[in-house]
Design an enzyme around this catalytic site. Structure first.
Site, PDB file in Angstrom:
ATOM      1  CD  GLU B 278      -3.193  -0.085   1.982  1.00 53.73           C
ATOM      2  OE1 GLU B 278      -4.321  -0.809   1.588  1.00 53.73           O
ATOM      3  OE2 GLU B 278      -3.177   0.381   3.312  1.00 53.73           O
ATOM      4  CD  GLU B 281      -2.410   0.433  -4.281  1.00 55.33           C
ATOM      5  OE1 GLU B 281      -2.455  -0.033  -3.198  1.00 55.33           O
ATOM      6  OE2 GLU B 281      -3.585   0.282  -5.238  1.00 55.33           O
ATOM      7  CB  CYS B 298      -7.592  -3.309   5.964  1.00 51.83           C
ATOM      8  SG  CYS B 298      -6.038  -2.886   5.395  1.00 51.83           S
ATOM      9  CB  SER B 318      -5.593   0.472  -1.485  1.00 55.50           C
ATOM     10  OG  SER B 318      -4.587  -0.652  -1.667  1.00 55.50           O
ATOM     11  CE  LYS B 357     -11.071  -8.630   7.597  1.00 56.00           C
ATOM     12  NZ  LYS B 357     -10.135  -7.910   6.472  1.00 56.00           N
ATOM     13  CD  GLU B 360     -11.818  -9.337   3.190  1.00 53.22           C
ATOM     14  OE1 GLU B 360     -11.256  -9.799   4.324  1.00 53.22           O
ATOM     15  OE2 GLU B 360     -11.272  -8.302   2.864  1.00 53.22           O
ATOM     16  CD  GLU B 365     -15.042  -9.548  -5.650  1.00 58.12           C
ATOM     17  OE1 GLU B 365     -15.519 -10.458  -5.217  1.00 58.12           O
ATOM     18  OE2 GLU B 365     -15.915  -8.785  -5.806  1.00 58.12           O
ATOM     19  CB  CYS B 502     -10.073  -4.594  14.034  1.00 52.99           C
ATOM     20  SG  CYS B 502      -9.688  -4.000  12.397  1.00 52.99           S
TER      21      CYS B 502
END
Lengths: 176, 573
Positions: B278, B281, B298, B318, B357, B360, B365, B502
């Site tokens: 990142e 990036e 994230c 990102s 999560k 996710e 993808e 988190c």
């Protein structure tokens, strides 16, 4: 609040659904509408469409920047809004005091069972829809239902299958 | 200052505050069900009613402001009787399956019933029958257990700005649900699980994945690998009655081995890797004029939120996968082949502070060559359940170290667990990438603390970099609106879906107050202060991974395993 006349909505013929563009046309009349216009907009769309389609709720939500969950919450709070188009035969069941005393609750349960729908819904074949109304103004006939403007009074639960069949037969003849 | 008298004692109250707020400060307890700290009161549940002298009716403490000379009795017979009746009425149509309930021993309603001595059924109400909503991969809704306090609705609307659920219908038929009473899976729900955190009963809970995990652990054909997120080690102990903010990384690793996991890896390692990618990036985008501000990716709740509500910002996200997915991919495609294990036999479990999560891990993808990176996600609560089920005593286990190669982490990766932590870690590495030197002071104070929106300006060489860290999606939306309206002076934004990050995620131990969250945060900062490896680029295993396999950040190999793409999502908004 704008005119609250659910009866007017019901008197519209079935099948007159508004498409996407027509909803947009309604919304275009209120370019800078804020959330306080939610109920009038729901009423106007239902008046034209006969019910509130999912698309209508989404369009109104985008227009007023309100989430669909909130609009659905408001619309289900009031008895006047429905989410399915009305059936060819729209049954209004009176739940006013006189009808209640004379057993309209049993009529409601029986109708729901016979039609396999809940109040506010439409049968799958589109023939019947059922609506509970507060008082229909025919207390002398209690308990009473009204089907597309035709009154059936002094009912017992045993009368209901006959009445429904009467409309079903009418439909069959019409088809033939 | 205002003087009021409570239960015969004088206490100080502040101008404009509510009775409840004054009582709390004076440590006088009045029960609440619908009250939410920091939000406007709704006065829905009436549990907090108190007797104010001269008032005919009981007064809700949560919404009534204090006045000079007020004389309050918090536990007058009338007030206590009213509260007890409210509990009895709430229980009148509540399901009786408490023994089987997820919230057994942890239910606010049952705790209040016990406190107020409700031990027989005085009223029997007709039960509302609603189907269980199991459509979401993250959250299960059980409207029959809902007491209509409205906290989930307010959390979803006022903190997260999502409004996936609202009150529908009214009176005895009122319920909380999605638009058109559809499943959560096709609503705008971002799976953050904050509704679970505020639910006083078992009406909301995570989709439990213990069955699959236990089955995999008992399957001799499977090679079951576990990774744990940065925040787990500082929250898990609370499930075992230990004070918030206690770090049990060593004991947790030992417990995970006893449970039968073949390798115990640390998601903080791939957090370090995320920073390498990142930060590269960011440097690349600043130098090439790429879409700025760069936004972190994230937090899966935030990603879904952008896809639904702000698709015009997808290009700003990102392309990095989240640390969970990165490590999953590395385990299956780098670690397994190197160890001679068939990647198809690897079963990747991750312990996450997060219900999103779970969603996710199911995203098509996110996976490599059709193989999902992650096979099952457990929340902190589920891990605690598993440890208890296996009869392990977390306090009695000798601490053990993690497994190589993906167990070594820097403290920068560990700080991913708290709001601002990703940004602090990224700045440390971006500074090194741009100047070749370490930041003189690694700590960026303005990015620390439990504020919803934090901004900092950092000078790196001749560059002025403006960054922001936001948590709670309503705060993120406010920042996005500023950018839409033309704000240009911001380069990098860290977004964590849950307020506080988190450490306060939707999978964390229930019942934590702000002080507990602050203690969890402090525990992460303490780790950063105590240890020596404080930068992601300083993580020797990360460097080795680049030398051995990935070559360099943003390389072709890293793109194959560590990066992804997102697209606009059509849902009922």
């Amino acid at each position: 609040m704008m005119n609250e006349q659910p009866q007017e909505t019901i008197s519209r013929q079935p099948g007159q659904s508004l498409n996407h563009d027509n909803i947009q046309a309604v919304l275009a009349k209120y370019p800078n509408a804020q959330r306080e216009l939610l109920i009038p907009l729901l009423q106007e769309v239902q008046e034209q469409q006969g019910y509130l389609s999912k698309d209508a709720v989404i369009q109104i939500g985008k227009h007023l920047k309100l989430p669909t969950s909130k609009i659905y919450g408001v619309a289900t709070f009031y008895n006047q809004f429905r989410f399915q188009s009305i059936g060819k035969y729209h049954i209004m069941l009176c739940r006013g005091t006189a009808c209640h005393v004379k057993g309209s609750f049993s009529l409601l349960n029986t109708l729901q069972r016979l039609l396999k729908i809940e109040a506010g819904q439409t049968t799958r074949d589109g023939l019947f829809s059922l609506e509970v109304v507060a008082c229909i103004g025919a207390c002398g006939l209690a308990p009473v239902i009204c089907v597309n403007g035709e009154f059936h009074g002094n009912l017992t639960v045993d009368d209901l299958p006959k009445i429904l069949n009467q409309y079903r037969n009418k439909e069959k003849k019409g088809d033939a | 200052m205002i003087n009021i008298e409570v239960n015969g004692k004088k206490i100080d109250a502040r101008e404009g505050e509510t009775i409840l707020s004054a009582l709390k400060r004076a440590m006088i307890k009045v029960p609440t069900l619908c009250h939410m700290e920091g939000l406007k009161p709704t006065g829905a549940c009436r549990m907090c009613v108190v007797d104010v002298e001269g008032f005919n009716t009981l007064t809700p403490a949560c919404s009534y402001p204090v006045a000079e000379g007020m004389k309050i009795k918090t536990h007058s017979p009338r007030a206590v009787r009213a509260r007890k009746t409210i509990i009895e009425l709430l229980l009148a149509n509540h399901p009786d399956d408490c023994l089987y309930c997820e919230r057994n021993e942890n239910c606010e309603l049952s705790r209040l019933a016990a406190e107020y001595g409700v031990r027989e059924r005085r009223f029997t109400g007709s039960r509302n029958r609603y189907p269980l909503d199991v459509s979401s991969p993250s959250i299960v809704r059980d409207p029959e257990k809902c007491i209509l306090c409205g906290k989930c609705v307010r959390m979803c609307e006022e903190i997260q700005g999502v409004s996936a659920v609202d009150f529908i219908r009214r009176g005895s038929r009122a319920a909380v649900g999605c638009a058109f009473e559809q499943g959560l899976n096709i609503s705008s729900c971002i799976n953050c699980g904050q509704c679970i955190m505020v639910c006083p009963t078992g009406a909301l809970r995570e989709k439990n994945s213990l069955k699959e995990v236990i089955a995999a652990l008992n399957d001799p054909e499977k090679f079951v690998v576990v990774q744990h997120a940065p925040s787990i080690s500082v929250t898990l102990a609370e499930e075992f009655g230990v004070n918030p903010g206690t770090d049990v990384a060593g004991a947790m690793t030992a417990a995970l081995r006893r449970l039968g996991f073949k390798r115990v890896f640390d998601t903080s390692f791939s957090a370090d890797l995320t920073i390498m990618e990142e930060a590269s990036e960011l440097v690349h985008r600043i130098q090439s004029g790429g879409p700025l501000p760069l936004m972190t990716s994230c937090s899966p709740g935030w990603i879904k939120y952008v896809e639904e509500f702000y698709p015009d910002f997808i290009g700003n996200l990102s392309s990095c996968k989240s640390p969970q997915q990165m490590l999953g991919a590395l385990i299956k495609h780098v670690f397994a082949p190197k160890e001679g294990i068939d990647p198809a036999k690897v079963f990747n479990v991750s312990i996450m502070p997060c219900t999103a999560k779970k969603f996710e891990a199911h995203r098509p993808e996110l996976g490599v060559d059709g193989i999902p990176d992650i096979d099952a996600v457990l929340t902190t609560r589920e891990l605690a359940q598993l440890i208890k089920e296996y009869g392990l005593n977390l306090g009695a286990l000798d601490p053990e170290g993690p497994d190589g190669p993906f167990g070594i982490r820097s403290t920068a990766g560990k700080m991913f667990g708290a709001t601002g932590g990703v940004m602090e870690a990224a700045l440390r590495t971006a500074h090194y990438f741009l100047t070749g030197k370490e930041m003189p002071n690694l700590k960026v104070q303005s990015l620390r603390g439990l504020y919803g929106t934090k901004e900092a300006r950092v000078s790196i060489a001749d560059l002025e970099i403006n960054v922001a860290a936001v948590s709670g999606l309503k705060n993120a939306a406010a920042l996005l609106e500023e950018i839409r309206a033309g704000r240009k002076n911001i380069h990098f934004i860290e977004v964590m879906t849950c307020p506080g990050g988190c450490i306060a995620g939707g999978g964390q131990p229930l019942g934590a107050d702000t002080d507990a969250v602050r203690a969890r945060m402090q525990a992460l900062y303490n780790i950063d202060q105590k240890e020596n490896m404080r930068t992601s680029h300083g993580n020797r295993m990360v460097r080795e991974l680049y030398e051995f396999y990935l070559e360099q950040p943003l390389s072709e190999k890293s793109h194959r395993l560590l990066h992804t793409h997102y697209s606009k999502r059509e849902v009922l908004i």
